[in-house]
Design a protein around this motif. Structure first.
Motif, PDB file in Angstrom:
ATOM      1  N   GLY A 136      34.915  23.637 -58.874  1.00 42.92           N
ATOM      2  CA  GLY A 136      34.337  24.961 -58.883  1.00 42.92           C
ATOM      3  C   GLY A 136      34.905  25.792 -60.013  1.00 42.92           C
ATOM      4  N   ILE A 137      34.275  26.949 -60.241  1.00 41.68           N
ATOM      5  CA  ILE A 137      34.716  27.897 -61.264  1.00 41.68           C
ATOM      6  C   ILE A 137      35.363  29.081 -60.568  1.00 41.68           C
ATOM      7  N   LEU A 138      36.535  29.439 -61.022  1.00 46.64           N
ATOM      8  CA  LEU A 138      37.214  30.637 -60.526  1.00 46.64           C
ATOM      9  C   LEU A 138      37.195  31.698 -61.621  1.00 46.64           C
ATOM     10  N   ILE A 139      36.700  32.892 -61.267  1.00 41.69           N
ATOM     11  CA  ILE A 139      36.672  34.014 -62.201  1.00 41.69           C
ATOM     12  C   ILE A 139      37.886  34.887 -61.922  1.00 41.69           C
ATOM     13  N   HIS A 140      38.777  34.984 -62.895  1.00 44.09           N
ATOM     14  CA  HIS A 140      40.011  35.737 -62.703  1.00 44.09           C
ATOM     15  C   HIS A 140      39.875  37.204 -63.115  1.00 44.09           C
ATOM     16  N   ASN A 141      39.042  37.463 -64.084  1.00 44.83           N
ATOM     17  CA  ASN A 141      38.943  38.839 -64.575  1.00 44.83           C
ATOM     18  C   ASN A 141      37.554  39.080 -65.137  1.00 44.83           C
ATOM     19  N   THR A 142      36.996  40.248 -64.844  1.00 43.52           N
ATOM     20  CA  THR A 142      35.706  40.658 -65.392  1.00 43.52           C
ATOM     21  C   THR A 142      35.793  42.112 -65.839  1.00 43.52           C
ATOM     22  N   PRO A 143      34.904  42.539 -66.722  1.00 45.24           N
ATOM     23  CA  PRO A 143      34.851  43.966 -67.065  1.00 45.24           C
ATOM     24  C   PRO A 143      34.373  44.771 -65.867  1.00 45.24           C
ATOM     25  N   SER A 144      34.508  46.090 -65.951  1.00 48.10           N
ATOM     26  CA  SER A 144      33.961  46.959 -64.912  1.00 48.10           C
ATOM     27  C   SER A 144      32.441  46.874 -64.932  1.00 48.10           C
ATOM     28  N   PHE A 145      31.801  47.369 -63.891  1.00 46.24           N
ATOM     29  CA  PHE A 145      30.350  47.265 -63.794  1.00 46.24           C
ATOM     30  C   PHE A 145      29.652  48.076 -64.885  1.00 46.24           C
ATOM     31  N   ASN A 204      34.109  48.158 -77.018  1.00 45.01           N
ATOM     32  CA  ASN A 204      35.469  47.768 -76.644  1.00 45.01           C
ATOM     33  C   ASN A 204      35.463  46.428 -75.921  1.00 45.01           C
ATOM     34  N   ASP A 205      36.629  46.026 -75.417  1.00 43.05           N
ATOM     35  CA  ASP A 205      36.746  44.722 -74.768  1.00 43.05           C
ATOM     36  C   ASP A 205      35.874  44.638 -73.521  1.00 43.05           C
ATOM     37  N   ASN A 206      35.180  43.503 -73.407  1.00 43.08           N
ATOM     38  CA  ASN A 206      34.450  43.166 -72.188  1.00 43.08           C
ATOM     39  C   ASN A 206      34.762  41.708 -71.852  1.00 43.08           C
ATOM     40  N   ALA A 207      36.043  41.440 -71.675  1.00 49.69           N
ATOM     41  CA  ALA A 207      36.523  40.063 -71.575  1.00 49.69           C
ATOM     42  C   ALA A 207      36.418  39.513 -70.156  1.00 49.69           C
ATOM     43  N   TYR A 208      36.023  38.241 -70.078  1.00 51.34           N
ATOM     44  CA  TYR A 208      36.007  37.470 -68.833  1.00 51.34           C
ATOM     45  C   TYR A 208      37.063  36.368 -68.947  1.00 51.34           C
ATOM     46  N   VAL A 209      37.824  36.161 -67.879  1.00 52.09           N
ATOM     47  CA  VAL A 209      38.806  35.086 -67.822  1.00 52.09           C
ATOM     48  C   VAL A 209      38.443  34.187 -66.653  1.00 52.09           C
ATOM     49  N   PHE A 210      38.422  32.877 -66.878  1.00 55.87           N
ATOM     50  CA  PHE A 210      37.979  31.947 -65.843  1.00 55.87           C
ATOM     51  C   PHE A 210      38.661  30.597 -66.038  1.00 55.87           C
ATOM     52  N   ARG A 211      38.562  29.762 -65.015  1.00 52.62           N
ATOM     53  CA  ARG A 211      39.086  28.391 -65.087  1.00 52.62           C
ATOM     54  C   ARG A 211      38.350  27.526 -64.078  1.00 52.62           C
ATOM     55  N   VAL A 264      28.834  30.807 -66.190  1.00 53.71           N
ATOM     56  CA  VAL A 264      29.920  29.975 -66.691  1.00 53.71           C
ATOM     57  C   VAL A 264      29.790  28.593 -66.055  1.00 53.71           C
ATOM     58  N   GLN A 265      29.702  27.573 -66.890  1.00 57.49           N
ATOM     59  CA  GLN A 265      29.572  26.200 -66.397  1.00 57.49           C
ATOM     60  C   GLN A 265      30.626  25.321 -67.050  1.00 57.49           C
ATOM     61  N   GLU A 266      31.305  24.522 -66.232  1.00 58.64           N
ATOM     62  CA  GLU A 266      32.290  23.606 -66.790  1.00 58.64           C
ATOM     63  C   GLU A 266      31.575  22.406 -67.405  1.00 58.64           C
ATOM     64  N   GLU A 267      32.139  21.869 -68.472  1.00 59.76           N
ATOM     65  CA  GLU A 267      31.635  20.661 -69.122  1.00 59.76           C
ATOM     66  C   GLU A 267      32.806  19.744 -69.405  1.00 59.76           C
ATOM     67  N   ASP A 268      32.603  18.452 -69.204  1.00 57.98           N
ATOM     68  CA  ASP A 268      33.668  17.485 -69.475  1.00 57.98           C
ATOM     69  C   ASP A 268      33.064  16.197 -70.011  1.00 57.98           C
ATOM     70  N   VAL A 269      33.917  15.380 -70.609  1.00 61.12           N
ATOM     71  CA  VAL A 269      33.462  14.168 -71.268  1.00 61.12           C
ATOM     72  C   VAL A 269      33.227  13.065 -70.245  1.00 61.12           C
ATOM     73  N   VAL A 270      32.023  12.507 -70.272  1.00 61.89           N
ATOM     74  CA  VAL A 270      31.661  11.357 -69.445  1.00 61.89           C
ATOM     75  C   VAL A 270      30.986  10.339 -70.359  1.00 61.89           C
ATOM     76  N   ASN A 271      31.567   9.158 -70.456  1.00 59.48           N
ATOM     77  CA  ASN A 271      31.021   8.092 -71.321  1.00 59.48           C
ATOM     78  C   ASN A 271      30.827   8.572 -72.748  1.00 59.48           C
ATOM     79  N   GLY A 272      31.820   9.350 -73.228  1.00 58.43           N
ATOM     80  CA  GLY A 272      31.813   9.767 -74.621  1.00 58.43           C
ATOM     81  C   GLY A 272      30.979  10.986 -74.951  1.00 58.43           C
ATOM     82  N   ALA A 273      30.377  11.622 -73.942  1.00 64.36           N
ATOM     83  CA  ALA A 273      29.568  12.811 -74.199  1.00 64.36           C
ATOM     84  C   ALA A 273      29.862  13.883 -73.160  1.00 64.36           C
ATOM     85  N   TYR A 274      29.701  15.148 -73.547  1.00 65.27           N
ATOM     86  CA  TYR A 274      29.942  16.240 -72.605  1.00 65.27           C
ATOM     87  C   TYR A 274      28.793  16.345 -71.607  1.00 65.27           C
TER      88      TYR A 274
END
Length: 413
Positions: A2-11, A17-24, A111-121
């Motif tokens: 799953g994706i966890l969103i740690h930080n978002t800008p205000s509504f 100015n900064d409108n940064a998103y932090v996720f993992r 936000v979507q995670e991508e990872d290498v499977v059989n040499g391709a994301y």
């Protein structure tokens, strides 16, 4: 996974100015990256605005532990390309509250995670961040750290909410001139602005309010046309307990506010600056995304800067059997002649707040001169402005050099 969103800008936030998103991802691997889609609120009916890919980077968490699984993305530069400004002197019989569709935009982030499977994301888990809204404003880096959009949200119940301006609350305007107040409103409650006029003796002349029409009532951002020209030319049927044709007759000043007088009240003094010169009135985009205005009431000077290209040709021509020239022959010929109309303007003596305000004008990217109830685009020429204070400068006064944005041309020679 799953994706966890740690930080978002205000509504609601400033696009400049900064409108940064932090996720993992909960399934971190060293080869992982993220696909980030900036999408409109009606996606997928409307297409994606932008798609980028970002990778995790090293950081430190709140406990001082080094992390390698977190990524960030800031869509500010993309969002800035979607917004502009809203200002126009209204026509006769207008309803004085106007939408600002160009000033803001709403979006979501996928936000979507991508990872290498059989040499391709290959795509994996994704998360859609709820709708956010940005508008065309930007603050200095230090001021941004303390910014809170709720200070400007006119629909919240707390008192003291402000218009989108840091200008002094006391302003000056002439009878035939326009003024605008832009505001933020996150809710869909009925929005009204109030006017109360006074004579020179401080006695109330008239008061009442105008409610935004259905097309504007739900808008997050709107503007009020509230100069004497705007009020006098508004639709009388749109007012409650106020007569636009007579409410300012004999008035020395009037107050404008939204909702109730516990919100910010702006006072406009009418025809209070006596001068033998014709005032030059400028409207400019301020840092908070609204438009401020000021009358330059001292001497102004018009000038024209000319640039031209030329070439030199042979003045001789065949005349019968002669190779000759005449007094009318032209050796040098001019072409590509451009004329830059310029205007030098001067303020009257200023208060401390007005002096500070002038820096906002000097650095603004969008400036108009109000002339005959029309807005003409101009630019300020100059690279620096000296800050004046009453302590250092006693009497504070500024001179600005303006260039009209449209250049004129002459025909070829």
């Amino acid at each position: 996974m799953g994706i966890l969103i740690h930080n978002t800008p205000s509504f609601y936030s400033l696009a400049g100015n900064d409108n940064a998103y932090v996720f993992r991802s909960t399934n971190f691997t060293p080869t992982q990256r993220f696909k980030v889609s900036v999408v409109p609120v009606d996606f997928p009916i409307s297409p994606e605005i932008a798609v980028v890919r970002v990778s995790p980077r090293q950081g430190i968490d709140v406990n001082g532990v080094v992390t390698t699984d977190r990524a960030y993305y800031d869509p500010s530069r993309i969002l800035q390309s979607l917004i502009g400004t809203d200002i126009a002197i209204p026509s006769v019989n207008h309803v004085g509250v106007f939408a600002c569709p160009n000033t803001h935009t709403e979006y979501s982030l996928i936000v979507q995670e991508e990872d290498v499977v059989n040499g391709a994301y290959v795509g994996g888990a994704s998360f859609t961040v709820s709708e956010r809204s940005v508008w065309n404003g930007i603050l200095d880096e230090i001021d941004w750290l303390d910014f809170d959009y709720t200070d400007y949200d006119m629909t919240t119940p707390a008192s003291g909410k402000k218009f989108l301006s840091d200008a002094p609350s006391t302003r000056y305007v002439d009878t035939g001139q326009s003024a605008f107040l832009h505001y933020l409103s996150s809710g869909n409650t009925i929005k009204r602005f109030y006017v109360r006029s006074y004579g020179s003796n401080g006695v109330e002349i008239d008061s009442g309010y105008m409610a935004a029409g259905p097309a504007v009532a739900d808008d997050k951002y709107a503007r009020i046309a509230c100069g004497p020209y705007d009020i006098i030319n508004s639709d009388p049927s749109s007012w409650t307990d106020f007569a636009p044709t007579t409410g300012l007759v004999g008035a020395a000043y009037y107050d404008v506010w939204m909702g109730n007088p516990t919100q910010e009240v702006i006072r406009f003094h009418i025809d209070q600056k006596c001068t033998r010169y014709t005032p030059i009135r400028l409207h400019w985009l301020n840092r908070l995304g609204g438009f401020d205005a000021f009358n330059f009431s001292l001497k102004s000077t018009e000038s024209t800067k000319v640039t031209r290209d030329s070439y030199v040709s042979q003045p001789h021509t065949f005349s019968g059997t002669s190779w000759d020239y005449t007094k009318a022959s032209r050796g040098r010929t001019e072409y590509n002649i451009e004329m830059q109309e310029m205007l030098t303007i001067n303020t009257d003596y200023l208060t401390g707040d007005e002096s500070t305000w002038m820096e906002d004008l000097f650095t603004s990217p969008v400036i108009f001169q109000e002339l005959n109830n029309e807005l003409i685009a101009v630019n300020i020429d100059g690279r620096s402005i000296k800050k004046q204070t009453s302590l250092n400068d006693k009497l504070m006064q500024y001179t600005f050099d303006l260039e009209y944005s449209l250049r004129n041309k002459r025909q070829r020679g």
